[in-house]
Design an enzyme around this catalytic site. Sequence first.
Site, PDB file in Angstrom:
ATOM      1  N   GLY A 174      87.506 -15.582  38.142  1.00 14.83           N
ATOM      2  CA  GLY A 174      86.593 -14.555  38.239  1.00 14.83           C
ATOM      3  C   GLY A 174      84.767 -15.059  38.262  1.00 14.83           C
ATOM      4  O   GLY A 174      84.216 -14.389  38.233  1.00 14.83           O
ATOM      5  N   SER A 213      78.046 -14.670  36.906  1.00 14.82           N
ATOM      6  CA  SER A 213      79.449 -14.197  36.271  1.00 14.82           C
ATOM      7  C   SER A 213      79.526 -14.610  35.065  1.00 14.82           C
ATOM      8  O   SER A 213      79.203 -15.718  34.595  1.00 14.82           O
ATOM      9  CB  SER A 213      80.498 -14.864  37.264  1.00 14.82           C
ATOM     10  OG  SER A 213      80.418 -14.170  38.652  1.00 14.82           O
ATOM     11  N   ASP A 233      93.960 -13.880  45.419  1.00 11.52           N
ATOM     12  CA  ASP A 233      93.882 -12.216  45.153  1.00 11.52           C
ATOM     13  C   ASP A 233      94.546 -12.147  44.116  1.00 11.52           C
ATOM     14  O   ASP A 233      96.080 -12.440  44.230  1.00 11.52           O
ATOM     15  CB  ASP A 233      94.334 -11.601  46.536  1.00 11.52           C
ATOM     16  CG  ASP A 233      94.047 -10.091  46.307  1.00 11.52           C
ATOM     17  OD1 ASP A 233      93.960  -9.806  45.202  1.00 11.52           O
ATOM     18  OD2 ASP A 233      94.166  -9.417  47.237  1.00 11.52           O
ATOM     19  N   TYR A 271      81.677   5.054  33.511  1.00 17.07           N
ATOM     20  CA  TYR A 271      82.508   3.938  33.295  1.00 17.07           C
ATOM     21  C   TYR A 271      84.222   4.178  33.783  1.00 17.07           C
ATOM     22  O   TYR A 271      84.887   3.636  34.219  1.00 17.07           O
ATOM     23  CB  TYR A 271      82.633   3.329  32.013  1.00 17.07           C
ATOM     24  CG  TYR A 271      82.937   2.019  31.913  1.00 17.07           C
ATOM     25  CD1 TYR A 271      82.448   1.003  32.800  1.00 17.07           C
ATOM     26  CD2 TYR A 271      83.972   1.482  31.065  1.00 17.07           C
ATOM     27  CE1 TYR A 271      83.054  -0.541  32.735  1.00 17.07           C
ATOM     28  CE2 TYR A 271      84.827  -0.056  31.204  1.00 17.07           C
ATOM     29  CZ  TYR A 271      84.198  -0.914  31.801  1.00 17.07           C
ATOM     30  OH  TYR A 271      84.433  -2.115  31.792  1.00 17.07           O
ATOM     31  N   LYS A 319      90.549  -0.952  31.096  1.00 17.47           N
ATOM     32  CA  LYS A 319      90.149  -1.572  30.041  1.00 17.47           C
ATOM     33  C   LYS A 319      90.900  -1.454  28.796  1.00 17.47           C
ATOM     34  O   LYS A 319      91.250  -2.217  28.053  1.00 17.47           O
ATOM     35  CB  LYS A 319      88.677  -1.692  29.618  1.00 17.47           C
ATOM     36  CG  LYS A 319      87.901  -2.186  30.802  1.00 17.47           C
ATOM     37  CD  LYS A 319      87.990  -3.592  30.940  1.00 17.47           C
ATOM     38  CE  LYS A 319      86.962  -4.316  31.712  1.00 17.47           C
ATOM     39  NZ  LYS A 319      87.414  -5.410  32.318  1.00 17.47           N
ATOM     40  N   LYS A 339      74.028  -7.945  33.455  1.00 18.09           N
ATOM     41  CA  LYS A 339      73.674  -7.558  34.708  1.00 18.09           C
ATOM     42  C   LYS A 339      74.696  -8.618  35.860  1.00 18.09           C
ATOM     43  O   LYS A 339      73.916  -9.708  35.852  1.00 18.09           O
ATOM     44  CB  LYS A 339      72.189  -7.505  35.254  1.00 18.09           C
ATOM     45  CG  LYS A 339      71.804  -6.952  36.546  1.00 18.09           C
ATOM     46  CD  LYS A 339      70.414  -6.462  36.392  1.00 18.09           C
ATOM     47  CE  LYS A 339      69.979  -6.199  37.908  1.00 18.09           C
ATOM     48  NZ  LYS A 339      69.778  -7.427  38.594  1.00 18.09           N
ATOM     49  N   THR A 340      75.437  -8.267  36.298  1.00 18.81           N
ATOM     50  CA  THR A 340      76.335  -8.951  37.190  1.00 18.81           C
ATOM     51  C   THR A 340      76.852  -8.386  38.411  1.00 18.81           C
ATOM     52  O   THR A 340      76.481  -7.041  38.406  1.00 18.81           O
ATOM     53  CB  THR A 340      77.794  -9.420  36.476  1.00 18.81           C
ATOM     54  OG1 THR A 340      78.442  -8.101  36.189  1.00 18.81           O
ATOM     55  CG2 THR A 340      77.568 -10.273  35.058  1.00 18.81           C
TER      56      THR A 340
HETATM   57  P1  NAD Z   1      81.391 -10.498  38.280  1.00 19.82           P
HETATM   58  O1  NAD Z   1      81.396  -9.708  39.583  1.00 19.82           O
HETATM   59  O2  NAD Z   1      80.603 -11.854  38.437  1.00 19.82           O
HETATM   60  O3  NAD Z   1      82.861 -10.851  38.137  1.00 19.82           O
HETATM   61  C1  NAD Z   1      84.154 -10.086  38.724  1.00 19.82           C
HETATM   62  C2  NAD Z   1      85.142 -11.009  39.197  1.00 19.82           C
HETATM   63  O4  NAD Z   1      86.346 -10.340  39.596  1.00 19.82           O
HETATM   64  C3  NAD Z   1      84.562 -11.443  40.471  1.00 19.82           C
HETATM   65  O5  NAD Z   1      84.256 -13.076  40.467  1.00 19.82           O
HETATM   66  C4  NAD Z   1      85.485 -10.896  41.510  1.00 19.82           C
HETATM   67  O6  NAD Z   1      85.500 -11.802  42.641  1.00 19.82           O
HETATM   68  C5  NAD Z   1      86.786 -11.088  40.714  1.00 19.82           C
HETATM   69  N1  NAD Z   1      87.743 -10.153  41.460  1.00 19.82           N
HETATM   70  C6  NAD Z   1      87.740  -8.888  41.783  1.00 19.82           C
HETATM   71  N2  NAD Z   1      88.624  -8.364  42.401  1.00 19.82           N
HETATM   72  C7  NAD Z   1      89.613  -9.628  42.534  1.00 19.82           C
HETATM   73  C8  NAD Z   1      90.947  -9.692  42.963  1.00 19.82           C
HETATM   74  N3  NAD Z   1      91.616  -8.795  43.730  1.00 19.82           N
HETATM   75  N4  NAD Z   1      91.350 -11.059  42.965  1.00 19.82           N
HETATM   76  C9  NAD Z   1      90.663 -11.881  42.413  1.00 19.82           C
HETATM   77  N5  NAD Z   1      89.545 -11.979  41.843  1.00 19.82           N
HETATM   78  C10 NAD Z   1      88.901 -10.391  41.723  1.00 19.82           C
HETATM   79  O7  NAD Z   1      81.330  -9.600  37.036  1.00 19.82           O
HETATM   80  P2  NAD Z   1      81.629  -9.789  35.703  1.00 19.82           P
HETATM   81  O8  NAD Z   1      80.464  -8.926  34.935  1.00 19.82           O
HETATM   82  O9  NAD Z   1      81.147 -11.280  35.249  1.00 19.82           O
HETATM   83  O10 NAD Z   1      82.883  -9.258  35.216  1.00 19.82           O
HETATM   84  C11 NAD Z   1      83.962 -10.172  34.599  1.00 19.82           C
HETATM   85  C12 NAD Z   1      84.589  -9.451  33.753  1.00 19.82           C
HETATM   86  O11 NAD Z   1      83.838  -8.910  32.491  1.00 19.82           O
HETATM   87  C13 NAD Z   1      85.389  -8.192  34.513  1.00 19.82           C
HETATM   88  O12 NAD Z   1      86.510  -8.037  33.581  1.00 19.82           O
HETATM   89  C14 NAD Z   1      84.351  -7.168  33.687  1.00 19.82           C
HETATM   90  O13 NAD Z   1      84.710  -5.840  33.564  1.00 19.82           O
HETATM   91  C15 NAD Z   1      84.180  -7.688  32.253  1.00 19.82           C
HETATM   92  N6  NAD Z   1      82.928  -7.217  31.523  1.00 19.82           N
HETATM   93  C16 NAD Z   1      81.864  -7.149  32.216  1.00 19.82           C
HETATM   94  C17 NAD Z   1      80.606  -6.633  31.495  1.00 19.82           C
HETATM   95  C18 NAD Z   1      79.234  -6.443  32.157  1.00 19.82           C
HETATM   96  O14 NAD Z   1      78.455  -5.639  31.599  1.00 19.82           O
HETATM   97  N7  NAD Z   1      78.985  -7.392  33.192  1.00 19.82           N
HETATM   98  C19 NAD Z   1      80.916  -6.136  30.247  1.00 19.82           C
HETATM   99  C20 NAD Z   1      82.181  -6.276  29.605  1.00 19.82           C
HETATM  100  C21 NAD Z   1      83.045  -6.699  30.453  1.00 19.82           C
END
Ligand code: NAD
Length: 270
Positions: free
Chosen positions: A13, A19, A64, A155, A162, A192-193
């Site tokens: 991820g 990230s 993937d 959301y 989730k 913020k990502t």
């Molecule tokens: P991010 O975009 O940095 O990370 C999401 C990752 O998922 C990316 O690296 C993307 O390439 C990967 N991904 C998506 N589809 C994919 C696939 N088919 N195969 C492999 N990888 C895949 O954003 P983030 O916010 O760091 O997200 C990480 C996790 O944290 C997610 O599960 C997100 O829902 C969760 N989350 C985020 C927040 C927030 O506010 N940013 C809050 C709570 C939970």
Amino acid sequence: MGLVDGKNALVFGVANNRSIAWGITEALHREGARIGLSYAIPQLEKRVFPLAESIGCTFVERADVNNDEELDAVFAKAGEAFGRLDILVHAVAYAEREDLAGNYINTSRQGFITALETSAYSLVALAKRAAPLMTSGGSIITLSYFGAEKVMPRYNVMAVAKAALECSVRYLASDLGPQKIRVNAISAGAIKTLAASGIAGFRLMLKYSEEATPLGRNVTQEDVGNTALWLCSDLSSAVTGETIYVDAGYNILGLHLTNEQRQAFLEPEE
Ligand code: NAD
């Protein structure tokens, strides 16, 4: 002596330095873990490779999470490179942009399948392949959000994914407990990502949550990284199947107030 000295961690991820997976990676690296990274698509290489290099990580593989053959290949390589795996980080989610705007009722069948497969089933797919490599027990963590429990604007289908993810955590924890493998989720506050920028109105969510949380701030990658570190270390040896909040206390509130509204409550009624 680091908290995860001698442990081998495979992290899915990392897209860039914002990230959450990168925040977790930095914490694990700081405390002595050997890191392997898996990223989604070739376009991310220019960001992921330099990050890997910055921590001396040489295991960087593309996969993937919806492709069984690609996952088999990554875990086979991880087995060769690390021998044993101790930590698996699942920080992956995806939904179509149009499903993170407007109303949930308009979610398409395909949009629902995509979100649930990529964001919830992928944990099962990764855990199934990681478990045989966790020969001395292990810790698996994933990332969730409060929208799984209570309605958050826009959301939508990701909230349903989730909810499935958090439920999967409990069932996986039950399945894998006898192998001394723990499975937990962190329910993180808004950060913020790249993924978050796909949610319509995310900037407003950040603004409102910052004012409402008991700690009066939003959370950071470091906040999440340090809790992930605890969950991946032996300090949390009897914690499994849980969803742990790292949200500056947002989830405990029944009434969300801005600073101005809070002030109004404190003033005596006329
Ligand atoms: P991010 O975009 O940095 O990370 C999401 C990752 O998922 C990316 O690296 C993307 O390439 C990967 N991904 C998506 N589809 C994919 C696939 N088919 N195969 C492999 N990888 C895949 O954003 P983030 O916010 O760091 O997200 C990480 C996790 O944290 C997610 O599960 C997100 O829902 C969760 N989350 C985020 C927040 C927030 O506010 N940013 C809050 C709570 C939970």
